[in-house]
Motif scaffolding. Sequence first.
Motif, PDB file in Angstrom:
ATOM      1  N   PHE A 121      -4.718  11.830  13.783  1.00 40.25           N
ATOM      2  CA  PHE A 121      -5.637  12.203  12.703  1.00 40.25           C
ATOM      3  C   PHE A 121      -4.840  12.964  11.656  1.00 40.25           C
ATOM      4  O   PHE A 121      -3.652  13.224  11.825  1.00 40.25           O
ATOM      5  CB  PHE A 121      -6.821  13.028  13.234  1.00 40.25           C
ATOM      6  N   PHE A 122      -5.459  13.296  10.568  1.00 37.95           N
ATOM      7  CA  PHE A 122      -4.816  13.994   9.450  1.00 37.95           C
ATOM      8  C   PHE A 122      -3.562  13.222   8.995  1.00 37.95           C
ATOM      9  O   PHE A 122      -3.606  11.990   8.944  1.00 37.95           O
ATOM     10  CB  PHE A 122      -4.530  15.454   9.812  1.00 37.95           C
ATOM     11  N   LYS A 123      -2.500  13.905   8.642  1.00 37.00           N
ATOM     12  CA  LYS A 123      -1.335  13.235   8.044  1.00 37.00           C
ATOM     13  C   LYS A 123      -0.753  12.162   8.961  1.00 37.00           C
ATOM     14  O   LYS A 123      -0.315  11.099   8.509  1.00 37.00           O
ATOM     15  CB  LYS A 123      -0.265  14.278   7.697  1.00 37.00           C
ATOM     16  N   TRP A 158       0.466   6.600   9.545  1.00 40.46           N
ATOM     17  CA  TRP A 158       0.438   5.454  10.470  1.00 40.46           C
ATOM     18  C   TRP A 158      -0.326   4.293   9.843  1.00 40.46           C
ATOM     19  O   TRP A 158       0.102   3.132   9.926  1.00 40.46           O
ATOM     20  CB  TRP A 158      -0.199   5.906  11.784  1.00 40.46           C
ATOM     21  N   MET A 159      -1.475   4.580   9.212  1.00 36.72           N
ATOM     22  CA  MET A 159      -2.282   3.513   8.601  1.00 36.72           C
ATOM     23  C   MET A 159      -1.529   2.829   7.463  1.00 36.72           C
ATOM     24  O   MET A 159      -1.553   1.593   7.357  1.00 36.72           O
ATOM     25  CB  MET A 159      -3.611   4.071   8.089  1.00 36.72           C
ATOM     26  N   ILE A 160      -0.889   3.617   6.623  1.00 30.59           N
ATOM     27  CA  ILE A 160      -0.125   3.031   5.510  1.00 30.59           C
ATOM     28  C   ILE A 160       0.921   2.070   6.059  1.00 30.59           C
ATOM     29  O   ILE A 160       1.084   0.940   5.577  1.00 30.59           O
ATOM     30  CB  ILE A 160       0.516   4.130   4.644  1.00 30.59           C
ATOM     31  N   ASP A 161       1.616   2.499   7.108  1.00 32.21           N
ATOM     32  CA  ASP A 161       2.630   1.643   7.728  1.00 32.21           C
ATOM     33  C   ASP A 161       2.003   0.372   8.300  1.00 32.21           C
ATOM     34  O   ASP A 161       2.513  -0.739   8.096  1.00 32.21           O
ATOM     35  CB  ASP A 161       3.362   2.423   8.824  1.00 32.21           C
ATOM     36  N   LEU A 176       0.855  -1.180   0.000  1.00 32.50           N
ATOM     37  CA  LEU A 176       0.000   0.000   0.000  1.00 32.50           C
ATOM     38  C   LEU A 176       0.896   1.236   0.000  1.00 32.50           C
ATOM     39  O   LEU A 176       1.725   1.421   0.900  1.00 32.50           O
ATOM     40  CB  LEU A 176      -0.906   0.000   1.235  1.00 32.50           C
ATOM     41  N   ILE A 177       0.726   2.075  -1.014  1.00 30.86           N
ATOM     42  CA  ILE A 177       1.582   3.247  -1.195  1.00 30.86           C
ATOM     43  C   ILE A 177       0.930   4.508  -0.646  1.00 30.86           C
ATOM     44  O   ILE A 177       1.577   5.382  -0.074  1.00 30.86           O
ATOM     45  CB  ILE A 177       1.909   3.470  -2.694  1.00 30.86           C
ATOM     46  N   ASP A 178      -0.401   4.617  -0.832  1.00 35.46           N
ATOM     47  CA  ASP A 178      -1.070   5.860  -0.424  1.00 35.46           C
ATOM     48  C   ASP A 178      -2.529   5.586  -0.097  1.00 35.46           C
ATOM     49  O   ASP A 178      -3.144   4.648  -0.614  1.00 35.46           O
ATOM     50  CB  ASP A 178      -0.982   6.899  -1.552  1.00 35.46           C
ATOM     51  N   ILE A 179      -3.077   6.420   0.800  1.00 31.75           N
ATOM     52  CA  ILE A 179      -4.498   6.446   1.131  1.00 31.75           C
ATOM     53  C   ILE A 179      -4.973   7.880   0.917  1.00 31.75           C
ATOM     54  O   ILE A 179      -4.333   8.817   1.413  1.00 31.75           O
ATOM     55  CB  ILE A 179      -4.748   6.021   2.591  1.00 31.75           C
ATOM     56  N   ILE A 180      -6.069   8.047   0.173  1.00 40.02           N
ATOM     57  CA  ILE A 180      -6.562   9.399  -0.147  1.00 40.02           C
ATOM     58  C   ILE A 180      -7.994   9.538   0.371  1.00 40.02           C
ATOM     59  O   ILE A 180      -8.947   9.102  -0.299  1.00 40.02           O
ATOM     60  CB  ILE A 180      -6.510   9.671  -1.667  1.00 40.02           C
ATOM     61  N   PRO A 181      -8.184  10.107   1.565  1.00 39.67           N
ATOM     62  CA  PRO A 181      -9.546  10.297   2.080  1.00 39.67           C
ATOM     63  C   PRO A 181     -10.323  11.293   1.211  1.00 39.67           C
ATOM     64  O   PRO A 181      -9.854  12.407   0.957  1.00 39.67           O
ATOM     65  CB  PRO A 181      -9.320  10.859   3.490  1.00 39.67           C
ATOM     66  N   LYS A 182     -11.522  10.884   0.756  1.00 42.89           N
ATOM     67  CA  LYS A 182     -12.315  11.711  -0.160  1.00 42.89           C
ATOM     68  C   LYS A 182     -13.578  12.284   0.494  1.00 42.89           C
ATOM     69  O   LYS A 182     -13.972  13.403   0.233  1.00 42.89           O
ATOM     70  CB  LYS A 182     -12.740  10.869  -1.373  1.00 42.89           C
ATOM     71  N   TYR A 183     -14.237  11.481   1.337  1.00 51.60           N
ATOM     72  CA  TYR A 183     -15.482  11.894   2.001  1.00 51.60           C
ATOM     73  C   TYR A 183     -15.462  11.409   3.447  1.00 51.60           C
ATOM     74  O   TYR A 183     -14.768  10.446   3.775  1.00 51.60           O
ATOM     75  CB  TYR A 183     -16.709  11.293   1.295  1.00 51.60           C
ATOM     76  N   PHE A 184     -16.251  12.086   4.290  1.00 48.95           N
ATOM     77  CA  PHE A 184     -16.374  11.635   5.678  1.00 48.95           C
ATOM     78  C   PHE A 184     -17.834  11.677   6.107  1.00 48.95           C
ATOM     79  O   PHE A 184     -18.665  12.363   5.499  1.00 48.95           O
ATOM     80  CB  PHE A 184     -15.504  12.470   6.621  1.00 48.95           C
ATOM     81  N   GLY A 185     -18.132  10.935   7.174  1.00 50.02           N
ATOM     82  CA  GLY A 185     -19.500  10.925   7.679  1.00 50.02           C
ATOM     83  C   GLY A 185     -19.611  10.222   9.008  1.00 50.02           C
ATOM     84  O   GLY A 185     -18.628   9.707   9.559  1.00 50.02           O
ATOM     85  N   ALA A 186     -20.848  10.202   9.545  1.00 49.30           N
ATOM     86  CA  ALA A 186     -21.125   9.572  10.837  1.00 49.30           C
ATOM     87  C   ALA A 186     -21.142   8.053  10.681  1.00 49.30           C
ATOM     88  O   ALA A 186     -21.704   7.513   9.725  1.00 49.30           O
ATOM     89  CB  ALA A 186     -22.468  10.063  11.367  1.00 49.30           C
TER      90      ALA A 186
END
Length: 280
Positions: A182-184, A189-192, A99-109
Amino acid sequence: MNRYHLNIEELKDYLGFGVAGNFANHLGEAGEADEFSVIKTEEKDAPKGLFPFYIPNHNSFLGNFPISSDKVNHNNIEHLQVEAEVALLCDFVYENDKLIDIIPKYFGAFNDCSNRIQDGNKLSTKKNWGENSKGISNDLIKIDSFEEDGILNKYHIASFIRRNGILKDYGTVSAVRSYSYFFKQLKDWMIDKFNTQEDMGPLEELKPFIKYMNKYKGLLIAAGATAYTDFGKTHFLEKGDEIFVYVYDAHFHSFEDIMQDMSGMDLHLSKCSKLHQIVE
């Protein structure tokens, strides 16, 4: 502000994972601190790890599609708790078995509803008991930038239960920015973790779950549950309960707006993602 009306069926083509221990004290309140004591983190307040809750076509319970926008299947489970969270709908880049990258596009409850049985099994086994185990709002909000100066910095998470006509706070109202990571920092951390997490204690090695990632449309990430109110700590879900989870712009909407919405006033919560589920 760009909103996105989610058709739940779309998520059948997403891999679902949650972040464990991303709010201070949540694992202790959930009775899971002992199970996680074997997991050592580099920083004191770092999340403990990631767990799967939905893997399309998996030949285990994880292959069951668990997500609903209007109901929770109680399944006669004694100790079910709401977990109010921010969900991140993400694109990804996966190359050469990594996994090289994660790109958050939308958020919600999101409601990462959980079975609190303490049986020593993997955390994932307490997260998916078939249809309607989880909840996500149909109303998602576009992420302008997954950075500290972006839209999410203004949002708060609140959760409630209405039982026998009486409304109770379930989770403590929490700013999204008060997540441990959160954020970067969370993204890196998730990618790792996706690439390196090993099987230990309540957590599983993740590489086998993402091996065929490129077959799927995206990642659904549950970023972690808030702490509980006194009521939430001691009261488990019952059939007939109404669940409310709000992720709302606290600079624009007041807490009173949220309370009035639950009382049935026809407010237009224009900067809010709302999840409303009935326990059946």
